[in-house]
Scaffold this motif. Structure first.
Motif: not given
Length: 201
Positions: A114-119, A197-201
């Protein structure tokens, strides 16, 4: 003698600076390699372990321009408007039994990240009654997935979905990196780990 000592000290300092610069550069390269924004899914063995039926695309395919879908209010949303984050696009239908079984796992995945750059974009494909979609969300206790639909199945046609459910991993800059036909255990620890491991920084 003093001159030689100073020269040696200068060499040590220069060496330390070079090592630090190399470490910074290596760290930057590593962060770039770990990001799905570089046009490929890294560590394919991890993806295959987590999702054995996942097909990684080489080369990745750019999303067709102008793809839209609708939110729960019937307002048009462009897929490009979701750029900037790693996305899992899941096409499903209320009449599809495997889709219905899979949706709670997608909801839990969305909660975990939920708090990550992921949808997670769970998009009902084909003609659906919005009332039926909302009724299913309520009965399945889905709390972390926004309601979307593609009434004319434009997304399915554009992405080449040959069956439902179909899922696509899309990079922050709009490249389709991988696809999976059928349902999956999206909230399995191995899946969550490889996505992180593949989320954008």
């Amino acid at each position: 003698m003093l001159s030689n000592i100073l020269t040696l000290d200068m060499r040590i300092n220069l060496g330390a600076r070079l090592i630090m610069a190399w470490a910074i550069a290596a760290s930057t390269v590593a962060r770039t390699a770990n990001s799905a924004d570089n046009g490929a899914l890294m560590r394919p063995e991890m993806w295959q372990h987590a999702l054995p039926r996942l097909e990684m695309l080489a080369p990745p395919l750019p999303l067709p321009q102008g793809l839209t879908f609708e939110d729960s209010q019937g307002q048009s949303v462009t897929l490009a408007a979701t750029n900037g984050e790693l996305r899992l696009i899941n096409l499903w239908a209320t009449w599809c039994a495997p889709c219905r079984e899979e949706m709670p796992a997608l909801d839990r995945l969305a909660e975990h990240l939920l708090e990550e750059p992921f949808q997670v974009l769970a998009i009902a494909s084909g003609p659906h009654s919005m009332a039926n979609i909302k009724r299913f969300y309520t009965s399945a206790d889905l709390k972390h997935l926004d309601i979307y639909q593609s009434p004319n199945s434009q997304l399915a046609a554009s992405l080449g979905a040959i069956a439902l459910p179909s899922s696509f991993i899309v990079s922050p800059n709009g490249l389709v990196l991988a696809r999976l036909i059928g349902d999956a255990d999206w909230d399995a620890p191995a899946v969550i780990a490889v996505i992180r491991d593949h989320l954008p920084n």
